[in-house]
Scaffold this motif. Structure first.
Motif, mmCIF file in Angstrom:
data_model
loop_
_atom_site.group_PDB
_atom_site.id
_atom_site.type_symbol
_atom_site.label_atom_id
_atom_site.label_comp_id
_atom_site.label_asym_id
_atom_site.label_seq_id
_atom_site.Cartn_x
_atom_site.Cartn_y
_atom_site.Cartn_z
ATOM 1 N N MET A 126 29.655 32.293 52.337
ATOM 2 C CA MET A 126 29.827 33.382 51.840
ATOM 3 C C MET A 126 28.837 34.274 51.307
ATOM 4 O O MET A 126 28.197 33.694 50.532
ATOM 5 C CB MET A 126 30.873 32.996 50.774
ATOM 6 N N SER A 127 28.717 35.566 51.659
ATOM 7 C CA SER A 127 27.702 36.170 51.171
ATOM 8 C C SER A 127 27.948 36.821 49.939
ATOM 9 O O SER A 127 29.097 36.658 49.327
ATOM 10 C CB SER A 127 27.569 37.793 52.138
ATOM 11 N N ILE A 128 26.909 37.364 49.004
ATOM 12 C CA ILE A 128 26.969 37.671 47.899
ATOM 13 C C ILE A 128 28.032 38.712 47.810
ATOM 14 O O ILE A 128 28.973 38.974 46.716
ATOM 15 C CB ILE A 128 25.677 38.178 47.351
ATOM 16 N N SER A 129 27.924 39.869 48.628
ATOM 17 C CA SER A 129 29.139 40.926 48.738
ATOM 18 C C SER A 129 30.392 40.387 48.621
ATOM 19 O O SER A 129 31.527 40.849 48.146
ATOM 20 C CB SER A 129 28.541 41.825 49.826
ATOM 21 N N GLN A 130 30.686 39.394 49.622
ATOM 22 C CA GLN A 130 31.881 38.957 49.786
ATOM 23 C C GLN A 130 32.273 38.227 48.548
ATOM 24 O O GLN A 130 33.697 38.340 47.866
ATOM 25 C CB GLN A 130 32.082 37.956 51.027
ATOM 26 N N ALA A 131 31.523 37.488 47.814
ATOM 27 C CA ALA A 131 31.864 36.999 46.768
ATOM 28 C C ALA A 131 32.194 37.633 45.525
ATOM 29 O O ALA A 131 33.168 37.490 44.560
ATOM 30 C CB ALA A 131 30.683 35.897 46.210
ATOM 31 N N ILE A 132 31.618 39.018 45.423
ATOM 32 C CA ILE A 132 31.696 39.999 44.314
ATOM 33 C C ILE A 132 33.221 40.473 44.705
ATOM 34 O O ILE A 132 33.891 40.762 43.610
ATOM 35 C CB ILE A 132 30.745 41.197 44.408
ATOM 36 N N LEU A 133 33.443 40.776 46.087
ATOM 37 C CA LEU A 133 34.997 41.686 46.251
ATOM 38 C C LEU A 133 35.871 40.906 45.650
ATOM 39 O O LEU A 133 37.040 41.314 45.455
ATOM 40 C CB LEU A 133 34.700 41.820 48.037
ATOM 41 N N ARG A 134 35.758 39.259 45.557
ATOM 42 C CA ARG A 134 36.808 38.554 45.228
ATOM 43 C C ARG A 134 37.342 39.025 43.838
ATOM 44 O O ARG A 134 38.416 38.857 43.388
ATOM 45 C CB ARG A 134 36.549 37.116 45.391
ATOM 46 N N HIS A 135 36.403 39.475 43.176
ATOM 47 C CA HIS A 135 36.497 39.574 41.443
ATOM 48 C C HIS A 135 36.891 40.895 41.401
ATOM 49 O O HIS A 135 37.255 41.381 40.110
ATOM 50 C CB HIS A 135 35.297 39.293 40.651
ATOM 51 N N VAL A 136 36.759 41.907 42.321
ATOM 52 C CA VAL A 136 36.899 43.303 42.077
ATOM 53 C C VAL A 136 38.389 43.779 41.360
ATOM 54 O O VAL A 136 38.583 44.497 40.716
ATOM 55 C CB VAL A 136 36.492 44.224 43.407
ATOM 56 N N PRO A 137 39.406 43.209 42.145
ATOM 57 C CA PRO A 137 40.518 43.724 41.911
ATOM 58 C C PRO A 137 40.936 43.249 40.455
ATOM 59 O O PRO A 137 41.470 44.127 39.584
ATOM 60 C CB PRO A 137 41.813 42.814 42.566
ATOM 61 N N TYR A 138 40.232 42.178 40.137
ATOM 62 C CA TYR A 138 40.663 41.967 38.595
ATOM 63 C C TYR A 138 39.688 42.499 37.432
ATOM 64 O O TYR A 138 40.256 42.980 36.408
ATOM 65 C CB TYR A 138 40.588 40.289 38.242
ATOM 66 N N LEU A 139 38.526 42.999 38.127
ATOM 67 C CA LEU A 139 37.516 43.681 37.356
ATOM 68 C C LEU A 139 38.211 44.967 37.097
ATOM 69 O O LEU A 139 38.075 45.755 36.031
ATOM 70 C CB LEU A 139 36.206 43.701 37.920
ATOM 71 N N ARG A 140 38.777 45.668 37.963
ATOM 72 C CA ARG A 140 39.535 46.797 37.999
ATOM 73 C C ARG A 140 40.558 46.907 37.076
ATOM 74 O O ARG A 140 40.949 47.769 36.393
ATOM 75 C CB ARG A 140 40.096 47.499 39.333
ATOM 76 N N ARG A 141 41.464 45.766 36.882
ATOM 77 C CA ARG A 141 42.528 45.632 36.035
ATOM 78 C C ARG A 141 42.096 45.729 34.588
ATOM 79 O O ARG A 141 42.452 46.316 33.736
ATOM 80 C CB ARG A 141 43.146 44.423 36.450
ATOM 81 N N PHE A 142 40.871 44.860 34.204
ATOM 82 C CA PHE A 142 40.322 44.877 33.092
ATOM 83 C C PHE A 142 39.672 46.256 32.641
ATOM 84 O O PHE A 142 39.826 46.786 31.567
ATOM 85 C CB PHE A 142 39.109 43.892 33.172
ATOM 86 N N ALA A 143 39.146 47.014 33.752
ATOM 87 C CA ALA A 143 38.571 48.355 33.506
ATOM 88 C C ALA A 143 39.521 49.283 32.959
ATOM 89 O O ALA A 143 39.371 50.057 32.076
ATOM 90 C CB ALA A 143 37.693 48.624 34.474
ATOM 91 N N ARG A 144 40.406 49.240 33.750
ATOM 92 C CA ARG A 144 41.690 50.210 33.420
ATOM 93 C C ARG A 144 42.264 49.839 31.969
ATOM 94 O O ARG A 144 42.752 50.855 31.270
ATOM 95 C CB ARG A 144 42.660 50.411 34.431
ATOM 96 N N ALA A 145 42.403 48.562 31.625
ATOM 97 C CA ALA A 145 43.104 48.528 30.337
ATOM 98 C C ALA A 145 41.861 48.611 29.315
ATOM 99 O O ALA A 145 42.615 49.337 28.055
ATOM 100 C CB ALA A 145 43.323 46.660 30.270
ATOM 101 N N LEU A 146 40.774 48.784 29.158
ATOM 102 C CA LEU A 146 39.767 49.034 28.491
ATOM 103 C C LEU A 146 39.549 50.500 28.241
ATOM 104 O O LEU A 146 39.560 51.088 27.460
ATOM 105 C CB LEU A 146 38.451 48.240 28.915
ATOM 106 N N SER A 147 39.851 51.237 29.505
ATOM 107 C CA SER A 147 39.568 52.614 29.444
ATOM 108 C C SER A 147 40.782 53.432 29.226
ATOM 109 O O SER A 147 40.686 54.527 28.854
ATOM 110 C CB SER A 147 38.814 53.184 30.820
ATOM 111 N N GLY A 148 42.009 52.888 29.765
ATOM 112 C CA GLY A 148 43.097 53.666 29.582
ATOM 113 C C GLY A 148 43.623 54.458 30.635
ATOM 114 O O GLY A 148 44.751 55.003 30.641
ATOM 115 N N SER A 149 42.914 54.377 31.871
ATOM 116 C CA SER A 149 43.413 55.058 33.065
ATOM 117 C C SER A 149 42.801 54.300 34.230
ATOM 118 O O SER A 149 41.638 53.806 33.995
ATOM 119 C CB SER A 149 42.853 56.640 32.743
#
Length: 267
Positions: free
Chosen positions: A1-24
């Motif tokens: 698995m490439s580094i980009s593919q490995a990162i993409l696995r975490h992006v939906p959850y990082l986005r969830r965390f980011a919106r909870a932290l920022s409020g939007s």
């Protein structure tokens, strides 16, 4: 698995965390994009001998906390209301609590993400829990067609000090309920008993009422698409007390009307 593919696995959850932290959605996604651009431009920012997820979240937090707007409250209008509500819980404890309750990080993982000791991470979570316990109570509408889940939601919401004004099982019931008792917060399932969509019910409700909404779904990644109408706050089934507490607190932090109610109540 490439580094980009490995990162993409975490992006939906990082986005969830980011919106909870920022409020939007928009604010959170902007910081996630900046994090990904930084990782692509300088891969050395992701520590090679460390869990990629921890490294990615730490990079995100470095970028997020470097923005002046995230560490001061000199704003105006609706944004000022949001920033004042954020003052109800200190910045680092809030981050630590979200990493623990929303993202399921262990103390060791939180410590590495924040570059602090495990003892400090534990203290931050304790501080957040105490501060969250002092937040305002509000009226909650639950839109959920599964009786046992609705019962669990009611119990957890009431344990947090909020009042459940109604439990609606269908789109029609939800809309009828808000005409009688406008809630300060809505918890909504996405698929309802009559085959209708909780998203559609909430969109109709928000046409006449401004209130924060938390969607409950077994498949949060399906709704983290980056395209509207995308929920700002999502909680995954099965949910925990801490996860629900974290999301409710974040939703209310960014609701200006909740802040005003709290002031009126405690003058």
């Amino acid at each position: 698995m490439s580094i980009s593919q490995a990162i993409l696995r975490h992006v939906p959850y990082l986005r969830r965390f980011a919106r909870a932290l920022s409020g939007s959605r928009e604010g959170g996604d902007a910081y996630v994009l900046a994090t990904l651009e930084t990782a692509v431009a300088d891969p050395s920012r992701l520590v090679a001998d460390e869990d990629l997820k921890i490294s990615l979240y730490r990079l995100f937090l470095e970028i997020w906390t470097s923005s002046p707007i995230n560490d001061h409250t000199d704003t105006s209008g609706d944004e000022a209301g949001a920033r004042r509500n954020l003052d109800a819980i200190s910045l680092q404890p809030r981050i630590a609590f979200l990493l623990h309750a929303l993202e399921g990080f262990s103390l060791g993982e939180i410590a590495r993400a924040l570059s602090v000791s495990e003892a400090r991470a534990a203290a931050l979570i304790d501080t957040a829990s105490s501060e969250i316990a002092g937040q305002l109570a509000t009226d909650v509408l639950i839109i959920e067609d599964e009786p046992l889940i609705a019962l669990d939601l009611r119990g957890l919401v009431e344990e947090l000090g909020h009042k459940v004004v109604a439990v609606a099982r269908t789109h029609k019931e939800a809309v009828e309920t808000i005409s009688r008792t406008p809630p300060g917060l809505i918890l909504a399932d996405i698929q309802l008993a009559d085959g209708s969509s909780g998203l559609e019910a909430v969109n109709e409700i928000l046409g006449s009422l401004s209130t924060p909404v938390i969607f409950v779904t077994a498949y949060p990644e399906r709704f983290l698409t980056g395209e509207p109408p995308e929920p700002a706050f999502l909680i995954a089934k099965p949910f925990s007390v801490d996860s629900l507490k974290a999301i409710i607190s974040q939703a209310l932090f960014f609701d200006r009307r909740s802040h005003l109610k709290y002031n009126d109540k405690h003058k």
